[in-house]
Write an enzyme that holds these catalytic residues in place. Structure first.
Site, mmCIF file in Angstrom:
data_model
loop_
_atom_site.group_PDB
_atom_site.id
_atom_site.type_symbol
_atom_site.label_atom_id
_atom_site.label_comp_id
_atom_site.label_asym_id
_atom_site.label_seq_id
_atom_site.Cartn_x
_atom_site.Cartn_y
_atom_site.Cartn_z
ATOM 1 N N ARG A 166 0.821 -1.161 -0.110
ATOM 2 C CA ARG A 166 -0.130 -0.024 -0.135
ATOM 3 C C ARG A 166 0.906 1.266 -0.014
ATOM 4 O O ARG A 166 1.864 1.106 0.020
ATOM 5 C CB ARG A 166 -1.058 -0.046 1.207
ATOM 6 N N GLY A 167 0.041 2.328 -0.061
ATOM 7 C CA GLY A 167 1.159 3.717 -0.210
ATOM 8 C C GLY A 167 1.220 3.877 -1.771
ATOM 9 O O GLY A 167 1.736 2.931 -2.743
ATOM 10 N N ALA A 168 0.552 5.255 -2.284
ATOM 11 C CA ALA A 168 0.522 5.222 -3.782
ATOM 12 C C ALA A 168 1.906 4.985 -4.421
ATOM 13 O O ALA A 168 1.710 4.238 -5.573
ATOM 14 C CB ALA A 168 0.308 6.908 -3.968
ATOM 15 N N ARG A 207 -7.120 -0.139 -6.836
ATOM 16 C CA ARG A 207 -7.491 0.752 -5.724
ATOM 17 C C ARG A 207 -7.493 2.038 -6.706
ATOM 18 O O ARG A 207 -6.968 2.229 -7.628
ATOM 19 C CB ARG A 207 -6.166 1.169 -4.920
ATOM 20 N N GLN A 264 -1.961 2.405 9.906
ATOM 21 C CA GLN A 264 -0.652 2.368 9.191
ATOM 22 C C GLN A 264 0.399 3.155 10.246
ATOM 23 O O GLN A 264 1.538 2.879 10.074
ATOM 24 C CB GLN A 264 -0.771 3.176 7.676
ATOM 25 N N ASP A 270 -2.086 10.513 -2.045
ATOM 26 C CA ASP A 270 -2.464 9.689 -3.212
ATOM 27 C C ASP A 270 -2.656 10.137 -4.301
ATOM 28 O O ASP A 270 -2.590 9.688 -5.487
ATOM 29 C CB ASP A 270 -3.617 8.966 -2.702
ATOM 30 N N ASN A 308 -5.323 12.151 0.402
ATOM 31 C CA ASN A 308 -4.582 11.598 1.198
ATOM 32 C C ASN A 308 -5.499 10.821 2.393
ATOM 33 O O ASN A 308 -6.630 11.032 2.226
ATOM 34 C CB ASN A 308 -3.487 12.481 1.928
ATOM 35 N N LYS A 309 -4.623 9.850 3.172
ATOM 36 C CA LYS A 309 -5.348 9.029 4.143
ATOM 37 C C LYS A 309 -6.398 9.620 4.861
ATOM 38 O O LYS A 309 -6.249 10.819 5.122
ATOM 39 C CB LYS A 309 -4.422 8.395 4.822
HETATM 40 O O1 MRU Z 1 -4.689 3.115 1.948
HETATM 41 P P1 MRU Z 1 -3.008 3.230 2.126
HETATM 42 O O2 MRU Z 1 -2.258 2.814 3.201
HETATM 43 O O3 MRU Z 1 -2.472 2.975 0.531
HETATM 44 O O4 MRU Z 1 -3.076 5.039 1.892
HETATM 45 C C1 MRU Z 1 -1.617 5.552 1.982
HETATM 46 C C2 MRU Z 1 -1.708 7.041 2.045
HETATM 47 O O5 MRU Z 1 -2.476 7.654 2.349
HETATM 48 C C3 MRU Z 1 -0.411 7.671 1.841
HETATM 49 O O6 MRU Z 1 -0.206 8.712 2.876
HETATM 50 C C4 MRU Z 1 -0.184 7.941 0.412
HETATM 51 O O7 MRU Z 1 -0.276 7.035 -0.240
HETATM 52 C C5 MRU Z 1 1.513 8.393 0.240
HETATM 53 S S1 MRU Z 1 2.392 7.179 0.420
HETATM 54 C C6 MRU Z 1 3.859 7.706 0.188
#
Ligand code: MRU
Length: 364
Positions: free
Chosen positions: A62-64, A105, A214, A255, A265-266
């Protein structure tokens, strides 16, 4: 070994945590299963792009940026293990993989950016060669180039962003944006890491980041590994933290960012921005330009709605409430540009008004 993979080896000192990578000898894709951290460090591997899609969907990866790099390697697996004997048949197999990976996603812009880039490269190669192996090679090279660029971008983001951090600063962050969310260094957490490597005596406050934690799981694991001092808070606490002058700034990832500066973002990021703004603290967003969608319309940002069970339980293990409780579980929110002090990218830092500075930055 292909050039981008060889070059990646020169960044070893920045890549203490290997989150996702291509195993050159076995021709497999390998990733650290982030669902099990911080309790277990388990690497998984596959030759099947469907397994990569599943890993992205279920948050093993996970994470963009990590999602984008992994999807690109998913395409490399699709090319490598396709039985196609002609470039036409290989392109058809790649399109199938593209569609499966694309539907994992919906918010992380890096996913679409990386898949489009690999597909474009495959088509270009197919236009100039009838040899399917040439297409296979071009797909792996493009995936590895995306991986290399992600690492290089992270380091540049760290270098630019660390200039905004003074010795002694306390930085609040939300969600995990470190090595585990990228291909090995980090964006917001990469800046923190970079400032720490520069010898600045900083501290971090990380939210737990409900519903899948996370922050409590992944930031805790990464920060402990680096030895960076930190304090864990719940998602409802940034207000009092800023009110009590316990943090000097917030730095978060993204994201998806659009040309106006609106940042997805999250879930909970918007609340962190409001708390920072109301207490005159800077709120920074850090992301590679591959996270930027070239649109002016915030309605183009798709917000992922996830399984209600993520909210009704803790990590599917402990039931928090009644089984039939109605739940709203958006995975991301959108912070309006007025609450964002600056956006830190590998190409430099964009300040307000983002409608002017982001397009300018993209041209660099
Ligand atoms: O649902 P996730 O864990 O994929 O969400 C991740 C985030 O919101 C991060 O802040 C974002 O992807 C940036 S990661 C460098």
């Amino acid at each position: 070994m292909i050039e981008p993979l060889r070059k990646l080896e020169s960044y070893e000192e920045y890549l203490k945590i290997k989150s996702v990578y291509w195993d050159v000898d076995k021709e497999e894709f390998v990733w650290l299963d982030t669902r099990l951290l911080p309790f277990e460090e388990v690497y998984r591997r596959t030759r099947d792009y469907n397994r990569v899609a599943k890993a992205i969907k279920t948050l093993e990866i996970r994470g963009a940026p990590a999602i984008g790099v992994s999807a690109a390697y998913g395409m490399a697996l699709a090319a490598r293990y396709s039985q196609a004997k002609t470039v036409e048949d290989l392109l058809k197999d790649l399109e199938t993989a593209y569609n499966i990976l694309k539907n994992t996603r919906p918010t992380a812009f890096n996913l679409f950016w990386a898949l489009d880039r690999v597909m474009k490269k495959a088509r270009e190669t197919a236009n100039s060669s009838t040899d399917p192996d040439k297409v296979r090679e071009s797909v792996l090279t493009e995936a590895a180039t995306i991986h290399l660029e992600d690492v290089e971008s992270n380091i540049q983001i760290g270098r630019h962003g660390a200039k905004l951090i003074d010795n002694g600063d306390i930085i609040l962050t939300h969600c995990n944006t470190g090595a585990l969310a990228t291909s090995g260094f980090g964006t917001a957490l990469g800046i923190i890491r970079y400032a720490w490597y520069e010898g600045k005596k900083i501290k971090v406050i990380t939210t737990e980041t409900r519903p899948v934690l996370q922050g409590a799981r992944l930031n805790v694991w990464e920060l402990k590994k680096e030895g960076i001092p930190f304090t864990l808070i719940t998602d409802g606490m940034p207000g009092i933290v800023f009110r009590n002058n316990m943090a000097d700034m917030a730095i978060v990832g993204a994201d998806r960012i659009i040309l106006t500066g609106h940042t997805a973002n999250k879930i909970g990021t918007y609340m962190v921005a409001l708390a920072a703004h109301d207490n005159d603290k800077p709120f920074y967003v850090a992301a590679p330009t591959s996270t930027i969608q070239e649109t002016w319309n915030p309605d183009d940002i798709v917000i992922e709605i996830r399984d209600p069970e993520e909210v009704r339980t803790i990590l599917g293990r402990y039931r928090l409430t009644l089984e039939d409780v109605d739940v709203y579980n958006p995975s991301f929110d959108i912070t309006p540009p007025r609450y964002i002090t600056a956006i830190i990218t590998e190409k430099g830092i964009a300040y307000q008004p983002f409608g002017k500075t982001i397009p300018k930055l993209l041209k660099r």
